[in-house]
Design a protein around this motif. Structure first.
Motif, PDB file in Angstrom:
ATOM      1  N   LEU A 102      66.446   7.373  41.820  1.00 27.56           N
ATOM      2  CA  LEU A 102      66.851   8.769  41.639  1.00 27.56           C
ATOM      3  C   LEU A 102      68.278   8.987  42.164  1.00 27.56           C
ATOM      4  N   THR A 106      68.846  16.702  47.821  1.00 23.33           N
ATOM      5  CA  THR A 106      67.894  16.713  48.932  1.00 23.33           C
ATOM      6  C   THR A 106      66.480  16.364  48.467  1.00 23.33           C
ATOM      7  N   ASP A 111      64.363  21.499  40.722  1.00 16.46           N
ATOM      8  CA  ASP A 111      63.250  20.784  41.355  1.00 16.46           C
ATOM      9  C   ASP A 111      62.236  20.464  40.261  1.00 16.46           C
ATOM     10  N   ILE A 112      61.388  19.487  40.509  1.00 16.35           N
ATOM     11  CA  ILE A 112      60.330  19.222  39.530  1.00 16.35           C
ATOM     12  C   ILE A 112      59.077  20.018  39.844  1.00 16.35           C
ATOM     13  N   ASP A 113      59.056  20.645  41.019  1.00 14.19           N
ATOM     14  CA  ASP A 113      57.894  21.426  41.426  1.00 14.19           C
ATOM     15  C   ASP A 113      58.209  22.907  41.197  1.00 14.19           C
ATOM     16  N   ILE A 137      55.943  20.905  58.750  1.00  7.57           N
ATOM     17  CA  ILE A 137      56.595  21.185  57.468  1.00  7.57           C
ATOM     18  C   ILE A 137      55.597  21.741  56.460  1.00  7.57           C
ATOM     19  N   ALA A 180      71.956  14.478  51.001  1.00  3.58           N
ATOM     20  CA  ALA A 180      71.211  14.884  52.190  1.00  3.58           C
ATOM     21  C   ALA A 180      69.915  14.091  52.285  1.00  3.58           C
ATOM     22  N   ALA A 181      69.420  13.664  51.118  1.00  5.23           N
ATOM     23  CA  ALA A 181      68.126  12.971  51.107  1.00  5.23           C
ATOM     24  C   ALA A 181      68.266  11.583  51.721  1.00  5.23           C
ATOM     25  N   ASN A 182      67.224  11.147  52.371  1.00  6.59           N
ATOM     26  CA  ASN A 182      67.187   9.815  52.978  1.00  6.59           C
ATOM     27  C   ASN A 182      66.652   8.774  52.007  1.00  6.59           C
ATOM     28  N   ALA A 218      61.691  11.655  46.124  1.00  4.27           N
ATOM     29  CA  ALA A 218      60.773  11.201  45.071  1.00  4.27           C
ATOM     30  C   ALA A 218      59.421  10.838  45.692  1.00  4.27           C
ATOM     31  N   TYR A 236      54.903  16.651  63.023  1.00  2.00           N
ATOM     32  CA  TYR A 236      55.996  16.993  62.104  1.00  2.00           C
ATOM     33  C   TYR A 236      55.462  17.392  60.728  1.00  2.00           C
ATOM     34  N   GLY A 256      63.327  22.787  45.959  1.00  2.00           N
ATOM     35  CA  GLY A 256      62.012  23.241  46.400  1.00  2.00           C
ATOM     36  C   GLY A 256      61.843  23.046  47.899  1.00  2.00           C
ATOM     37  N   SER A 257      62.665  22.216  48.488  1.00  2.00           N
ATOM     38  CA  SER A 257      62.704  22.104  49.944  1.00  2.00           C
ATOM     39  C   SER A 257      63.302  23.417  50.441  1.00  2.00           C
ATOM     40  N   GLY A 270      57.560  12.578  47.499  1.00  2.85           N
ATOM     41  CA  GLY A 270      57.215  13.477  48.603  1.00  2.85           C
ATOM     42  C   GLY A 270      56.514  12.781  49.768  1.00  2.85           C
ATOM     43  N   HIS A 271      56.069  13.587  50.719  1.00  2.00           N
ATOM     44  CA  HIS A 271      55.413  13.022  51.898  1.00  2.00           C
ATOM     45  C   HIS A 271      54.109  12.322  51.546  1.00  2.00           C
TER      46      HIS A 271
END
Ligand SMILES: NC(=O)c1ccc[n+]([C@@H]2O[C@H](COP(=O)([O-])OP(=O)(O)OC[C@H]3O[C@@H](n4cnc5c(N)ncnc54)[C@H](O)[C@@H]3O)[C@@H](O)[C@H]2O)c1
Ligand SMILES: NC(=O)c1ccc[n+]([C@@H]2O[C@H](COP(=O)([O-])OP(=O)(O)OC[C@H]3O[C@@H](n4cnc5c(N)ncnc54)[C@H](O)[C@@H]3O)[C@@H](O)[C@H]2O)c1
Lengths: 474, 474
Positions: free
Chosen positions: B129, B82, B37-39, B296, B150-152, B85, B292, B10-11, B87-88
């Motif tokens: 996750l 990517t 994605d879960i979204d 996004i 890729a995810a942080n 969990a 930022y 979903g990103s 989200g922002h």
């Protein structure tokens, strides 16, 4: 026989301990001991009492005194360094400046390094003296001479010297006697305890603790469950709540001064210190350290008085406490002097037994500060570690550290402590003030650049720090 | 051919970059790509645009979508993770709680780890996750399947997975493009630059910097002497005063997000941040991070709008920007979409070229996060490092790091950063809240035990942190 130099011999109690140990080892009764200090009054007191003790013990030690470092070290086989550049006066002056700039207990009180006479950041003159002594040992000492480091900071000092001067050198501390105290308090006979400690100076941990073959930690846990220790004096912290809390986190027991060298969590302020270290707030609180300073001041005065008395009454007997007890003004010295004059009892300082092992090939166990070289896994080889070792005429033989130090001790305690040692030594060797600044920038008490620069400037501008100032202003 | 799963697809921007890269490599034109994605809304937008792009590029990629993680990974040869969990929204909620308890920018902003979406302490669900994805790759993926992270937090995540799950795995970041930016600003042609970076993710340093065989650092020094860089946006910090100050202390240039990951000295408050990072206070100030987030958010909205438009007007051309530019509401997306639709230009993300190297045995250079195993001397073998490596079908071959990282980078920067990674992973693996507390006790913003316990409790009591709460309350 051979020559020993004691640098900083005006530290009379320490010198008398060493000297009395020499008188008690039969092979050593005619060693030449050169007492060196820059303070002639103190030096003279040590000299008078040393001669008296020597005579009464029937030893034939030959004493000299000098205020000249080169002369002291010239031809020595062993050099014991116990000198503290600037003395306690300097420490207090610097601590005050630190507090003025918002650093409670001074800038040298740092995470895992809270001991109040263990300055590293502002102790340029002391590190400089360490190197000077070491280089003189190299140049002027007997071939293969040994430097025995007693003065603090032992960790920084031992690492500094062993990295830079190719001599035989070992650092000593008595912190590991905490194991004896621990055993005593929880009711174990120390003779039946199989123990090991390892780490860095003032950062040692009980990695092995067996009682009669059984797990000593189980007995400690049991004791902790049922007891709360009430400290009898500020240094009486081996079973304090701080020690137990550290044990719970690091899974091994901190030993000796390690208990004082905890993180800020235990040291925010006097109130916090009291909570963790008992009613005095531990050795490094304003209360505890004042108590210690009053004590050593009292001892120094007492020693001087006693020396005066002895020089005026050459017939009194040092070995007979009753003949001069009226001239002792503090009780605390009684125990000290009793051990000094007891022919059966050694002082507990490791220096003379160590010399005995080297010279007379007597294999004995010590806790020494030497270069790691793989003894403790997970820390750099060129860092001085404090570990048990067997010593004989062939040198120092480290024990294998078994079981290992816990991962938490290595990763969360020793490594950050080692990092600050590295920063201090790099700053010192390169004259790079930025590294000292960086230590302070990472200090939780720092709020701004101005504070860091301000406090360092004020310390460097002290008249006794001219050499430091020049070194860092290149 | 083979299956790729994108977890967190979903990103959309990230997914379109990856997908467009696939369309541009001729060997890959019929890969099966499972978007997960879960979204569902976001997933659907990605799906629509991906199909459209695929069609227009003349590729034969086969897309599927699913909200089921197992299904996505089942049979995949490559899994790209990517997902973030929570989200922002979660990050902001936790940051706010932190600030309420006295932690400016939140508890996860730490020395050498200031990046605002790189949570470690309070990111239980994300680490959980990570492990879940890795274990599914082990169980359900094709034999020898690869996980591309890729995810942080990439540093913590890569170390965690490579220590615990026996799979092929690599972490990617684009921070090293800072070298390109650096070269451009100081006027060097990047094609003539021979460079290397090394360190850990978001903590990489320019250890090699040659220009046409000459010392690039001399040219950088010259540039610094004559210029002050004016940042054009909050992330434009590669030549900020902070970067230059770090360079002066560590003797090597921090690259990419490393510039943000400096010590507290640069981050006390907005004022300090502005002084060091320019008028926005850098990416991680309240100003920079808001910029930022707005960006996004704008991009996500734009992507959704575009997807709607495309599904209602199946005849428009994605490759012809002019046909839909009125539906783009932010300028910033223009550059992005232009690169996506340009058949000659790759996105710059390393994932697809990496897959190309592995599958088609094309030897190419990447900057990867993999287990150290001696590549960087002075740090533990089992820590994930970020280093340049050559990749072909036989796997990843790290370059020799030459010249070495500076001693200061190793001892004063990487080691303390690594220590906190170790603490986070130990806490997570053992469910031991004391280790998280210890991180905060060493945080300069901490004043008391109550503060540490209070902030952690409030975060753990968030409804989305029930699993974390249970884990630590065992
Ligand atoms: N390793 C241990 O087990 C241990 C235990 C306690 C104290 N210490 C350390 O021992 C040192 C001495 O402590 P103290 O309380 O006796 O201090 P002190 O100041 O009372 O004694 C130190 C002596 O050093 C002398 N001195 C100062 N500068 C000198 C110089 N340039 N050359 C020669 N002598 C000089 C002083 O005149 C003084 O007599 C300190 O560093 C202390 O931290 C070590
Ligand atoms: N490595 C790099 O170069 C790099 C660069 C930028 C961002 N990032 C990281 O990439 C991640 C994504 O950042 P973003 O700004 O696109 O975040 P985002 O929240 O916009 O996107 C992440 C996606 O993950 C999805 N997601 C959440 N939980 C999920 C789950 N359990 N399973 C599957 N999908 C799930 C979300 O629905 C969302 O679509 C972050 O960790 C960020 O720090 C990495």
């Amino acid at each position: 026989m051979f020559k020993v130099a004691i640098v900083g011999a005006g530290s009379a109690v320490f010198s008398l301990r060493i000297i009395s140990d020499f008188t008690k080892i039969s092979e050593f009764k005619d060693v030449e001991i050169c007492l060196m200090d820059i303070d002639e009054t103190r030096l003279n007191s040590t000299f008078i009492l040393a001669n008296k003790l020597n005579e009464e013990m029937g030893a034939k030690l030959k004493f000299k005194t000098t205020t000249n470092l080169e002369e002291a070290i010239d031809g020595a086989r062993f050099v014991i360094n116990t000198a503290m550049a600037g003395g306690h006066g300097y420490l207090e002056k610097v601590r005050k400046i630190g507090e003025k700039w918002g650093y409670y207990r001074g800038i040298d009180s740092q995470e895992f390094n809270m001991v109040s006479d263990y300055y590293t950041i502002s102790n340029f003159n002391q590190l400089d003296l360490f190197l000077k002594v070491a280089r003189l040992v190299e140049e002027k000492g007997e071939k293969d001479a040994w430097l025995l480091q007693a003065a603090n900071p032992v960790f920084e000092g031992t690492t500094l010297i062993l990295r830079n001067v190719p001599i035989n050198m070992v650092g000593f501390c008595h912190g590991h006697y905490g194991v004896h105290h621990l055993a005593e308090v929880i009711g174990l006979d120390i003779k039946k305890v199989d123990w090991q400690v390892a780490g860095v100076n003032h950062g040692i941990w009980l990695n092995r603790f067996l009682y009669d073959g059984r797990d000593g930690y189980k007995m400690l846990d049991e004791w902790i469950k049922n007891n709360v220790y009430e400290s009898k004096h500020p240094f009486d912290d081996q079973l304090s709540l701080a020690a137990i809390d550290m044990y719970r986190f690091y899974w091994q027991m901190p030993i000796g001064d390690t208990v004082r060298n905890s993180s800020w969590k235990y040291h925010y302020n006097l109130e916090t210190k009291k909570k963790w270290y008992g009613k005095f707030g531990g050795a490094d609180s304003e209360i505890g350290w004042k108590w210690y300073q009053d004590n050593i001041k009292g001892i120094t005065e007492t020693v001087n008085k006693l020396a005066d008395y002895v020089s005026m009454n050459p017939n009194i007997k040092l070995l007979d406490y009753n003949t001069y007890k009226d001239y002792m003004n503090i009780e605390i010295f009684k125990e000290e002097i009793e051990s000094i004059i007891n022919p059966e009892k050694f002082s507990g300082e490791q220096h003379v037994p160590f010399i005995d092992s080297i010279v007379n090939d007597k294999k004995q166990r010590f806790v020494v500060n030497i270069i790691n070289n793989g003894t403790i896994e997970g820390i750099d080889n060129d860092v001085a570690v404090e570990i048990p070792a067997w010593v004989d005429s062939s040198g120092i033989h480290p024990e294998e550290i078994k079981p290992k130090l816990s991962e938490r001790v290595i990763k969360y305690y020793l490594r950050p402590r080692i990092m600050r040692m590295e920063m201090v030594l790099e700053a010192f060797m390169k004259g790079d003030i930025k590294v000292l600044e960086e230590i302070l920038f990472r200090d939780p008490r720092t709020r701004s650049k101005e504070q860091v620069e301000g406090v360092l400037n004020e310390i460097m501008n002290l008249p006794e720090n001219e050499k430091m100032r020049m070194h860092y202003k290149r």
